[in-house]
Write a protein that holds these residues in place. Sequence first.
Motif, mmCIF file in Angstrom:
data_model
loop_
_atom_site.group_PDB
_atom_site.id
_atom_site.type_symbol
_atom_site.label_atom_id
_atom_site.label_comp_id
_atom_site.label_asym_id
_atom_site.label_seq_id
_atom_site.Cartn_x
_atom_site.Cartn_y
_atom_site.Cartn_z
ATOM 1 N N SER A 128 175.727 -11.274 44.525
ATOM 2 C CA SER A 128 176.401 -12.556 44.761
ATOM 3 C C SER A 128 176.887 -12.651 46.205
ATOM 4 C CB SER A 128 177.547 -12.757 43.785
ATOM 5 O OG SER A 128 178.451 -11.681 43.836
ATOM 6 N N ALA A 129 177.397 -11.557 46.747
ATOM 7 C CA ALA A 129 177.853 -11.559 48.137
ATOM 8 C C ALA A 129 176.694 -11.854 49.081
ATOM 9 C CB ALA A 129 178.505 -10.222 48.486
ATOM 10 N N THR A 130 175.534 -11.301 48.800
ATOM 11 C CA THR A 130 174.357 -11.541 49.628
ATOM 12 C C THR A 130 173.989 -13.021 49.614
ATOM 13 O OG1 THR A 130 173.553 -9.301 49.225
ATOM 14 C CG2 THR A 130 171.920 -10.929 49.959
ATOM 15 N N LEU A 131 174.049 -13.652 48.448
ATOM 16 C CA LEU A 131 173.721 -15.082 48.365
ATOM 17 C C LEU A 131 174.763 -15.938 49.077
ATOM 18 C CD1 LEU A 131 172.277 -15.344 44.748
ATOM 19 C CD2 LEU A 131 171.036 -15.195 46.926
ATOM 20 N N VAL A 132 176.028 -15.548 49.013
ATOM 21 C CA VAL A 132 177.060 -16.272 49.760
ATOM 22 C C VAL A 132 176.822 -16.112 51.261
ATOM 23 C CG1 VAL A 132 179.529 -16.272 50.350
ATOM 24 C CG2 VAL A 132 178.813 -16.267 47.953
ATOM 25 N N LEU A 133 176.489 -14.913 51.696
ATOM 26 C CA LEU A 133 176.204 -14.688 53.117
ATOM 27 C C LEU A 133 175.013 -15.523 53.574
ATOM 28 C CD1 LEU A 133 176.752 -10.816 53.271
ATOM 29 C CD2 LEU A 133 178.261 -12.589 54.218
ATOM 30 N N SER A 134 173.976 -15.591 52.751
ATOM 31 C CA SER A 134 172.804 -16.399 53.141
ATOM 32 C C SER A 134 173.178 -17.877 53.237
ATOM 33 C CB SER A 134 171.627 -16.174 52.191
ATOM 34 O OG SER A 134 171.864 -16.745 50.921
ATOM 35 N N PHE A 135 174.055 -18.357 52.353
ATOM 36 C CA PHE A 135 174.536 -19.741 52.448
ATOM 37 C C PHE A 135 175.263 -19.964 53.766
ATOM 38 C CE2 PHE A 135 178.535 -22.122 52.170
ATOM 39 C CZ PHE A 135 178.022 -23.414 52.162
ATOM 40 N N LEU A 136 176.164 -19.060 54.120
ATOM 41 C CA LEU A 136 176.923 -19.209 55.362
ATOM 42 C C LEU A 136 176.006 -19.191 56.577
ATOM 43 C CD1 LEU A 136 180.032 -16.978 54.540
ATOM 44 C CD2 LEU A 136 179.905 -19.488 54.593
ATOM 45 N N MET A 137 174.944 -18.412 56.503
ATOM 46 C CA MET A 137 173.986 -18.351 57.606
ATOM 47 C C MET A 137 173.121 -19.609 57.667
ATOM 48 S SD MET A 137 172.986 -14.360 57.021
ATOM 49 C CE MET A 137 171.684 -14.287 58.244
ATOM 50 N N LEU A 138 172.634 -20.047 56.513
ATOM 51 C CA LEU A 138 171.711 -21.178 56.478
ATOM 52 C C LEU A 138 172.392 -22.534 56.652
ATOM 53 C CD1 LEU A 138 169.468 -19.914 53.558
ATOM 54 C CD2 LEU A 138 168.696 -20.341 55.903
ATOM 55 N N HIS A 139 173.540 -22.716 56.040
ATOM 56 C CA HIS A 139 174.165 -24.035 56.046
ATOM 57 C C HIS A 139 175.419 -24.160 56.903
ATOM 58 C CE1 HIS A 139 171.537 -26.119 53.231
ATOM 59 N NE2 HIS A 139 171.396 -24.933 52.663
ATOM 60 N N GLN A 140 176.041 -23.052 57.222
ATOM 61 C CA GLN A 140 177.219 -23.095 58.090
ATOM 62 C C GLN A 140 176.897 -22.543 59.480
ATOM 63 O OE1 GLN A 140 179.839 -24.784 57.055
ATOM 64 N NE2 GLN A 140 178.835 -25.033 55.072
ATOM 65 N N ARG A 141 175.648 -22.127 59.651
ATOM 66 C CA ARG A 141 175.139 -21.658 60.941
ATOM 67 C C ARG A 141 175.881 -20.452 61.506
ATOM 68 N NH1 ARG A 141 172.500 -26.535 64.055
ATOM 69 N NH2 ARG A 141 171.758 -27.700 62.265
ATOM 70 N N LEU A 142 176.389 -19.617 60.615
ATOM 71 C CA LEU A 142 177.052 -18.403 61.069
ATOM 72 C C LEU A 142 176.026 -17.292 61.252
ATOM 73 C CD1 LEU A 142 180.226 -18.165 58.773
ATOM 74 C CD2 LEU A 142 180.073 -19.062 61.091
ATOM 75 N N PRO A 143 176.101 -16.548 62.342
ATOM 76 C CA PRO A 143 175.272 -15.344 62.452
ATOM 77 C C PRO A 143 175.688 -14.357 61.367
ATOM 78 C CG PRO A 143 176.251 -15.923 64.574
ATOM 79 C CD PRO A 143 176.901 -16.790 63.543
ATOM 80 N N LEU A 144 174.820 -13.432 61.033
ATOM 81 C CA LEU A 144 175.075 -12.477 59.962
ATOM 82 C C LEU A 144 176.411 -11.756 60.138
ATOM 83 C CD1 LEU A 144 174.377 -10.806 57.469
ATOM 84 C CD2 LEU A 144 172.893 -9.391 58.919
ATOM 85 N N LEU A 145 176.673 -11.225 61.312
ATOM 86 C CA LEU A 145 177.910 -10.485 61.534
ATOM 87 C C LEU A 145 179.130 -11.374 61.296
ATOM 88 C CD1 LEU A 145 179.365 -7.910 62.309
ATOM 89 C CD2 LEU A 145 179.115 -8.563 64.715
ATOM 90 N N ASP A 146 179.104 -12.597 61.790
ATOM 91 C CA ASP A 146 180.225 -13.520 61.588
ATOM 92 C C ASP A 146 180.405 -13.846 60.106
ATOM 93 O OD1 ASP A 146 180.449 -13.483 64.321
ATOM 94 O OD2 ASP A 146 179.795 -15.554 64.629
ATOM 95 N N ALA A 147 179.305 -14.021 59.397
ATOM 96 C CA ALA A 147 179.380 -14.316 57.963
ATOM 97 C C ALA A 147 180.015 -13.146 57.214
ATOM 98 C CB ALA A 147 177.991 -14.629 57.409
#
Length: 189
Positions: A128-147
């Motif tokens: 679930s954390a991985t899917l939340v991180l992918s959302f933050l990267m894809l739709h909130q434009r956060l780089p992986l480290l920031d997410a």
Amino acid sequence: MENTDAKANTPSVKELLKILYGGKRFGNHVDEVWPRLFLGDMTVANDRYSVWKLGITHVLNAAHGRPHSEGSADFYGPAVEYHGVPADDSPTFDLSKYFCSSAGFIHNALEVEGGRVLVHCAVGVSRSATLVLSFLMLHQRLPLLDAVLRVKQHRWIFPNKGFLKQLKILDVKLRTQTGHATMSLPNNV
């Protein structure tokens, strides 16, 4: 930006693991990790009263069909929109094939007035954390480290090494893509 620049700016799995090991190593059954986006475990997800009390309108189950995961559209009823991802918490499982559909589900849910999303798996730290991180990267434009750092402010997470590698690949793709537009991403990102 060249592909090598994108790779240089993306942390290694070893660096990510060091960050993930840091800080507290325990958590609540559910935490709000982004406005109206909750990350939790199956204890809260399998308790319809808890889901109702949180005001959840959408549930993304990253352990759909797995043992002890009761979640389904029928389980939550018509008041909650449900999306299931039949993922294994295994480094060899390709969770990346669900990044776009899951991120789109979360995004669309948050676009609904009053929308509140629960993303969960068994423990609420890997799938679930991985899917939340992918959302933050894809739709909130956060780089992986920031997410990762943003979610870690609110919840202990620990995606497995295979999922971290998949998130790294996504990070490099997003960094090399002009304008980081989410709508032009292929479904297999």
